[in-house]
Design a protein around this motif. Structure first.
Motif, PDB file in Angstrom:
ATOM      1  N   MET A   1       0.558  -1.141  -0.141  1.00 32.70           N
ATOM      2  CA  MET A   1      -0.091   0.022  -0.206  1.00 32.70           C
ATOM      3  C   MET A   1       0.868   1.273  -0.030  1.00 32.70           C
ATOM      4  N   TRP A   2       2.082   1.221   0.206  1.00 35.61           N
ATOM      5  CA  TRP A   2       3.063   2.369   0.259  1.00 35.61           C
ATOM      6  C   TRP A   2       3.117   3.360  -0.737  1.00 35.61           C
ATOM      7  N   PRO A   3       3.076   2.760  -2.036  1.00 32.26           N
ATOM      8  CA  PRO A   3       2.799   3.632  -3.227  1.00 32.26           C
ATOM      9  C   PRO A   3       1.762   4.355  -3.113  1.00 32.26           C
ATOM     10  N   MET A   4       0.405   3.802  -2.776  1.00 34.86           N
ATOM     11  CA  MET A   4      -0.800   4.677  -2.728  1.00 34.86           C
ATOM     12  C   MET A   4      -0.645   5.653  -1.656  1.00 34.86           C
ATOM     13  N   TYR A   5      -0.034   5.190  -0.650  1.00 33.66           N
ATOM     14  CA  TYR A   5      -0.032   6.303   0.771  1.00 33.66           C
ATOM     15  C   TYR A   5       0.913   7.476   0.286  1.00 33.66           C
ATOM     16  N   LEU A   6       1.982   7.212  -0.396  1.00 33.99           N
ATOM     17  CA  LEU A   6       2.959   8.078  -0.772  1.00 33.99           C
ATOM     18  C   LEU A   6       2.180   9.113  -1.616  1.00 33.99           C
TER      19      LEU A   6
ATOM     20  N   LEU B   1       5.665   7.195   7.232  1.00 38.51           N
ATOM     21  CA  LEU B   1       5.445   6.066   6.121  1.00 38.51           C
ATOM     22  C   LEU B   1       6.650   5.243   6.210  1.00 38.51           C
ATOM     23  N   GLY B   2       7.901   5.929   6.314  1.00 37.53           N
ATOM     24  CA  GLY B   2       9.213   5.318   6.525  1.00 37.53           C
ATOM     25  C   GLY B   2       9.285   4.279   7.392  1.00 37.53           C
ATOM     26  N   ALA B   3       8.598   4.590   8.669  1.00 42.95           N
ATOM     27  CA  ALA B   3       8.699   3.752   9.920  1.00 42.95           C
ATOM     28  C   ALA B   3       7.934   2.625   9.758  1.00 42.95           C
ATOM     29  N   TYR B   4       6.592   2.715   9.139  1.00 40.42           N
ATOM     30  CA  TYR B   4       5.608   1.867   8.918  1.00 40.42           C
ATOM     31  C   TYR B   4       6.235   0.750   8.118  1.00 40.42           C
TER      32      TYR B   4
END
Ligand code: HEM
Length: 253
Positions: free
Chosen positions: A169-174, A229-232
């Motif tokens: 999901m990270w690209p979406m969150y970014l 986001l980096g921490a997750y």
């Protein structure tokens, strides 16, 4: 008995049927209020969600507070669903009324971009960024809110990190993070200008000051969001072998 409008016509000699409708002003007001609610929500959201930077226990505790644990034994994730549903209702309302500002045809869009290139006016450019980020959020905001409404029990140091890293999901969150911070920052700035909140004796100087404050806030929130986001992602990466396992408070693992 004569109607009020007719009486006014007799007194003023004006045709009340030609009076300007109040509906556009009301829709505009609705857009401002729903935008303000969402912008304030997102400011708190990004701060709460950055609790992961203080450690897994801090994020776990905060999640439980939102689930109402001080009052309900073990917490109730349904509370998060209801909250997400309320936010979603504001989101739909805000997007619905904002749609009227979107260029309605390619011709209109071309006219606008030509106008923008010609003027290169700062506030016109900001409007463009807002339209673009708003369009992106139609889709990405809905995906996120749908997950929050339907899987409220999957929020926590490991559950969230697994989603961010292993569920990709990270690209979406970014993209969502950049869009929402820019959109909310510009939106708040435009509201301040529109309602003349800080106009005072020198509106021009205050406008510049508001712009500087908005820039600082946007940068700060972007940095905070990126750090979270980096921490997750880091926790999700370390936890990838135990995907799905939930965090045990106080264990540090
Ligand atoms: C009540 C509604 C909401 C809840 C409960 C919620 C909850 C969460 C949670 C728990 C995370 C951490 C990642 C995860 O678990 O997947 C997260 C991340 C995020 N949320 Fe929300 N959210 C809500 C509404 C929104 C809205 C309306 C937006 C913007 C349109 C938004 C934008 C984001 C962004 C950009 C991130 C990533 C943050 C970062 O990179 O630091 N959220 N949200």
């Amino acid at each position: 008995m004569l109607s009020r409008g007719y009486t006014t016509e007799l007194l003023t000699g004006k045709d009340s049927s030609k009076r300007k409708s109040r509906i556009p002003a009301r829709i505009d007001f609705l857009q401002s209020v729903s935008g303000l609610v969402l912008a304030l929500f997102i400011m708190f959201h990004l701060v709460f969600e950055s609790s992961i930077l203080l450690g897994k226990d801090a994020m776990y505790m905060l999640t439980k507070v939102f689930e109402g644990e001080p009052f309900i034994q073990g917490g109730e994730p349904l509370i998060i669903s209801v909250l997400a549903f309320i936010i979603f209702a504001f989101f739909v309302l805000h997007a619905g009324v904002a749609m009227r500002k979107f260029p309605s045809s390619y011709k209109e869009y071309r006219r606008y971009t030509e106008h923008k290139a010609l003027l290169n006016h700062n506030d016109t450019n900001l409007w463009y960024v807002q339209i673009m980020t708003g369009f992106i959020m139609f889709f990405l905001g809905s995906i996120h809110l749908y997950i929050m409404m339907t899987q409220p029990e999957n929020i926590g140091p490991y559950a969230s990190s697994d989603r961010v890293y292993s569920d990709l999901m990270w690209p979406m969150y970014l993209v969502l993070l950049i869009s929402v911070v820019l959109h909310a920052g510009i939106g708040l700035y435009r509201l301040i200008i529109k309602w003349g909140v800080f106009d005072g004796k020198d509106p021009k100087a205050n406008r510049q000051r508001s712009r500087r404050i908005a820039k600082v806030l946007v940068t700060a929130y972007l940095l905070l969001g990126l750090a979270s986001l980096g921490a997750y992602m880091r926790i999700g990466y370390e936890h990838r072998g135990e995907y799905g396992q939930r965090y045990v408070p106080g264990s540090g693992k």
